[in-house]
Design an enzyme around this catalytic site. Structure first.
Site, PDB file in Angstrom:
ATOM      1  N   GLN A  45     -61.080 -40.675  15.606  1.00  0.00           N
ATOM      2  CA  GLN A  45     -62.391 -40.605  15.958  1.00  0.00           C
ATOM      3  C   GLN A  45     -62.495 -39.400  15.281  1.00  0.00           C
ATOM      4  O   GLN A  45     -61.952 -38.163  15.752  1.00  0.00           O
ATOM      5  CB  GLN A  45     -62.565 -40.918  17.590  1.00  0.00           C
ATOM      6  CG  GLN A  45     -63.984 -40.038  18.070  1.00  0.00           C
ATOM      7  CD  GLN A  45     -63.780 -39.862  19.378  1.00  0.00           C
ATOM      8  OE1 GLN A  45     -63.108 -39.562  19.849  1.00  0.00           O
ATOM      9  NE2 GLN A  45     -64.114 -40.723  19.877  1.00  0.00           N
ATOM     10  N   GLY A  46     -63.249 -38.981  14.911  1.00  0.00           N
ATOM     11  CA  GLY A  46     -63.691 -37.069  14.481  1.00  0.00           C
ATOM     12  C   GLY A  46     -64.846 -36.969  14.736  1.00  0.00           C
ATOM     13  O   GLY A  46     -66.075 -36.751  13.832  1.00  0.00           O
ATOM     14  N   TYR A  47     -64.712 -36.682  15.673  1.00  0.00           N
ATOM     15  CA  TYR A  47     -65.866 -35.819  16.215  1.00  0.00           C
ATOM     16  C   TYR A  47     -65.711 -34.615  17.077  1.00  0.00           C
ATOM     17  O   TYR A  47     -66.273 -33.483  16.590  1.00  0.00           O
ATOM     18  CB  TYR A  47     -66.448 -36.857  18.206  1.00  0.00           C
ATOM     19  CG  TYR A  47     -66.322 -37.931  18.686  1.00  0.00           C
ATOM     20  CD1 TYR A  47     -66.748 -38.507  17.155  1.00  0.00           C
ATOM     21  CD2 TYR A  47     -67.271 -38.152  19.402  1.00  0.00           C
ATOM     22  CE1 TYR A  47     -67.526 -40.162  17.258  1.00  0.00           C
ATOM     23  CE2 TYR A  47     -67.410 -38.734  19.694  1.00  0.00           C
ATOM     24  CZ  TYR A  47     -67.467 -40.375  17.856  1.00  0.00           C
ATOM     25  OH  TYR A  47     -68.932 -41.574  18.283  1.00  0.00           O
ATOM     26  N   SER A  48     -64.589 -34.053  17.781  1.00  0.00           N
ATOM     27  CA  SER A  48     -64.506 -32.970  18.480  1.00  0.00           C
ATOM     28  C   SER A  48     -64.222 -31.628  17.061  1.00  0.00           C
ATOM     29  O   SER A  48     -62.962 -31.976  16.628  1.00  0.00           O
ATOM     30  CB  SER A  48     -63.543 -32.856  19.508  1.00  0.00           C
ATOM     31  OG  SER A  48     -63.912 -33.014  21.164  1.00  0.00           O
ATOM     32  N   SER A 100     -57.075 -37.878  17.981  1.00  0.00           N
ATOM     33  CA  SER A 100     -55.485 -38.511  18.627  1.00  0.00           C
ATOM     34  C   SER A 100     -55.686 -40.049  17.108  1.00  0.00           C
ATOM     35  O   SER A 100     -56.311 -39.867  16.041  1.00  0.00           O
ATOM     36  CB  SER A 100     -56.319 -39.350  20.114  1.00  0.00           C
ATOM     37  OG  SER A 100     -56.673 -38.880  20.945  1.00  0.00           O
ATOM     38  N   GLU A 157     -66.720 -44.565  26.807  1.00  0.00           N
ATOM     39  CA  GLU A 157     -65.459 -43.881  26.883  1.00  0.00           C
ATOM     40  C   GLU A 157     -64.923 -42.680  28.400  1.00  0.00           C
ATOM     41  O   GLU A 157     -63.518 -43.170  29.103  1.00  0.00           O
ATOM     42  CB  GLU A 157     -64.863 -42.936  25.901  1.00  0.00           C
ATOM     43  CG  GLU A 157     -63.317 -42.001  25.482  1.00  0.00           C
ATOM     44  CD  GLU A 157     -63.469 -40.954  24.710  1.00  0.00           C
ATOM     45  OE1 GLU A 157     -64.769 -39.978  24.787  1.00  0.00           O
ATOM     46  OE2 GLU A 157     -62.114 -40.281  23.983  1.00  0.00           O
TER      47      GLU A 157
END
Lengths: 393, 360
Positions: free
Chosen positions: A124-127, A159, A242
């Protein structure tokens, strides 16, 4: 007040128990994402409807209607038997629901089945380094060049990026729009040229997080979920899932029981730890808080079943649940004395160092998924209706 | 599966709350507290009119036959309004003792009068949760001797009394050989006292030869005090949030400062799970006997901790005004303070929780 699930659900539970009793030995002891045993177990769970239960059959799922109590029974029974409930990565927990909600038919057909069967692992490319709590201020950007997006920027806390086949990623595509409206949701393979993954070692000692760098990464134009500028809406819908998973009191109960066993088993100066009144007092304090959270969880479950709101009761779980869990692990370490400071690979280590690992890991969970301070802002503003911090002039 | 309040239960709580807002506003409670009135007869009449004294008494004896969840909801209302009323002993412990351990004749004698509100009952059980000052009541030659401290709902017509052996008795307030001494606690919204027994005639409740009855009563009392604290703490949190939303400093309402918001969020985060814990513990008393005592211990102890935290923090959010008598915030602070001490401190209740699980 009716705490029974009713005969139909108890029959479902009995059936599941029988399945676990018969097949539980086939489950992997440790979930290794690429191991044939893990994948075979996932397939068996899907066939019986204990994984992917509510995912439509045309996408490889079991096609059952959503049912909160069935989902709860499945979670409870696998936990009780200490048997792996199958894969639960970000692809399954977050991307599949996103695709079912916002994806095109072609995207659903392409991605859901292999993701569910563990053949396609996602990250997951969020932060980003400067956009953690203030996620919407992210700066990784994508520029449309003909039939491709060109992506540049950096992600952090990613992660499983080192294991993943694909990434779902938030990028800024409309630089002139207000910050929440200029973000889009892209999917691309991790093998795309220009992506570099660097592991981030945590205090636990694992490199479960990564930094991911993008340099002129070319992504086909149609690899987007939703429309240009809809990314924030798409991502935010899923972030709720989440947060609900962090601080689950039912996992805390298992750890509490393990702690009681530890305190009965271990001795200091020939006295069992449980016979030390100060340690026992701390144990009972933790139990009281845990029982409050378990009752709160029943209230949330019931609100879910009856479709009634439970605003504050839901908003406090992450903050209180992760803090309680951290303190539970801390008590085990204190009770163990010097042994509590040993770590992996050492003689005299108890329970494989799980107490020490969880103590550190839960500090990470207090921070991750919205820090404790962000959670307090959410509780105050959304739960208590208190005023927002005024904007700086 | 339904973990929550029914429509009737919500209705009950709402109507009790409205009634108390009308008949026991803070001005009325102040008078009761400052003048040390024995009873607030007007407020008692108002709750009697809606049948509150008969809440848990069975319908055959003139009550409503409701369960402990309903009783806990009422206790929560009383805490929220710092109501100057007898409740724990009068409306729950004494009626339940007679109902469960009394003979048919005793039930017929006591329950209708308790249900109608004609009799107010106190309860002398504190020595079963730790005897201070060597207090304790013993039976000799069919009469009671000794003393009982921290008697709940002290300004009563009749007392439920536990002997050292946990046998239960009913004693008339005007019985020969009984002397009474009020104890003034920090919480002047409820009456507490001491009873001295010098050869007092008493009616044994025959079922109480089984000591489990007394233990069960203690559990009931603990859950009700937890519920009272829940209501009082919720009121303090609500007042703190409201105050922070209007009080301005440095050109802003103080509720917009993160430091103040975080205090309020911490209070809410601690308190909200207590609501479910109290419901569960109260429901367990009526429906889940195997878990009832354990949950009662934990509800008592956990609410004591959360209540103390909120009593202190909500006062701080009010700044200096919180410390004065002007706002009356201290009535809630002290209500929570007394609940913490009654029927076993938090530490005592946790130790009993450990005993119940065979951990000590």
């Amino acid at each position: 007040m009716d705490l029974s699930f009713g005969p139909a659900y108890e029959a479902f539970r009995a059936q599941l128990r029988a399945f676990i009793e018969q097949h539980g030995h086939e489950a992997p002891e440790r979930v290794d994402l690429r191991a044939p045993r893990t994948l075979a177990w996932q397939q068996e769970l899907i066939e019986h409807g204990y994984a992917g239960r509510t995912i439509p059959r045309e996408y490889g799922g079991h096609g059952a209607p959503p049912d909160i109590l069935e989902a709860r029974i499945i979670a409870e029974e696998f936990a009780r038997a200490q048997v792996s409930p199958g894969l639960a990565g970000q692809g399954i927990k977050m991307l599949i629901p996103t695709l079912l909600h916002f994806g095109s038919e072609a995207q659903r057909r392409q991605f859901i089945r292999p993701t569910l069967y563990g053949e396609m692992i996602w990250c997951q490319g969020y932060s980003e380094p400067n956009a953690g709590s203030d996620l919407a201020s992210l700066r990784t950007h994508a520029v449309l060049e003909g039939d491709h997006w060109r992506v540049n920027g950096q992600k952090i806390w990613t992660s499983t990026a080192h294991l993943a086949d694909w990434m779902f990623c938030l990028v800024r595509t409309e630089p002139d729009a207000p910050k929440h409206q200029g973000i889009s949701f892209l999917l691309f393979p991790m093998s795309t040229p220009g992506i570099e993954v660097r592991p981030l070692t945590t205090m636990v000692g694992d490199a479960s997080f990564n930094e991911v760098f993008f340099t002129d990464v070319r992504v086909p134009r149609d690899s987007m979920i939703g429309q240009r500028g809809d990314g924030w809406k798409v991502a935010n819908t899923l972030l709720g899932f989440e947060r609900g998973m962090l601080g689950d009191p039912n996992n805390t109960l298992m750890r509490f029981n393990a702690l009681v066993e530890l305190m009965k088993r271990e001795t200091v100066d020939g006295t069992r730890l449980i016979d030390n009144p100060l340690l026992r007092e701390r144990l009972m304090k933790i139990q009281g808080r845990m029982l409050a959270l378990r009752a709160n969880d029943l209230r949330l479950l019931s609100a879910g079943v009856n479709d009634t709101p439970a605003r504050l009761a839901g908003l406090v779980v992450k903050l209180v649940g992760t803090e309680l869990r951290h303190e539970l692990e801390a008590l085990a370490i204190d009770a163990l004395g010097e042994i509590g400071a040993l770590y992996r690979g050492s003689p005299l280590l108890r329970d494989d160092g799980m107490w020490q690992q969880h103590y550190m890991y839960f500090l990470g969970l207090i921070i991750g998924g919205g820090t404790a301070q962000i959670q307090k802002n959410i509780i105050a503003e959304r739960g208590l209706g208190m005023p927002r911090e005024p904007k700086l002039a | 599966m339904d973990f929550g309040l029914s429509e009737q239960q919500t209705l009950l709580a709402d109507s009790v709350s409205r009634l108390l807002a009308d008949h026991a506003p803070l001005t009325r409670t102040r008078r009761f507290a400052e003048q040390l009135e024995a009873r607030a007869e007007d407020v008692w009449q108002a709750v009697t009119d809606i049948g509150l004294p008969g809440l848990v008494i069975d319908e055959a004896h003139g009550g409503s036959g409701l369960g402990m969840l309903e009783a806990a909801l009422v206790a929560e209302c009383l805490g929220r309004h710092v109501a100057p009323l007898p409740f724990v002993a009068t409306a729950v412990l004494a009626p339940l003792a007679v109902q469960c351990a009394g003979s048919p004749a005793q039930r017929a004698e006591w329950l209708p009068r308790l249900a109608s509100g004609a009799l107010v009952a106190g309860a002398a059980l504190a020595e079963l949760c730790g005897a201070r000052e060597d207090a304790g009541v013993r039976l000799e030659g069919g009469r009671l001797f000794g003393r009982a401290l921290f008697v709940l709902d002290f300004e009563a017509d009749v007392y439920l009394v536990a002997s050292r052996e946990a046998r239960l008795f009913m004693v008339h307030a005007d019985a020969a050989g009984l002397s009474r001494q009020a104890l003034i606690s920090i919480d002047r919204t409820r009456r507490l006292g001491e009873l001295r027994f010098d050869g007092v005639a008493a009616e044994l409740l025959p079922g109480s030869d089984d000591a489990r009855h007394a233990r069960t009563l203690i559990a009931h009392g603990r859950v009700l005090h937890a519920a009272d604290t829940l209501g009082a703490a919720q009121a303090m949190l609500d007042m703190a949030v409201a105050y922070a939303g209007t009080r301005e400093q440095f050109g802003r309402v103080i509720g917009s400062f993160q430091a103040v918001k975080h205090l309020c969020a911490e209070m809410a985060a601690a308190l909200e799970p207590c609501r479910a814990l109290t419901w569960y513990a109260a429901h367990a008393l009526s429906a889940l006997p195997a878990e009832a005592e354990l949950y009662a211990c934990h509800a008592k102890a956990h609410l004591a901790e959360v209540g103390s935290f909120i009593a202190r923090t909500a006062t701080e959010v009010h700044g200096g005004m919180g410390f004065t008598d002007l706002l009356g915030l201290h009535y809630w602070f002290k209500r929570i303070g007394l609940n913490r001490q009654l029927l076993g401190s938090a530490e005592r209740a946790r130790e009993e929780a450990a005993q119940l699980q065979g951990l000590c």
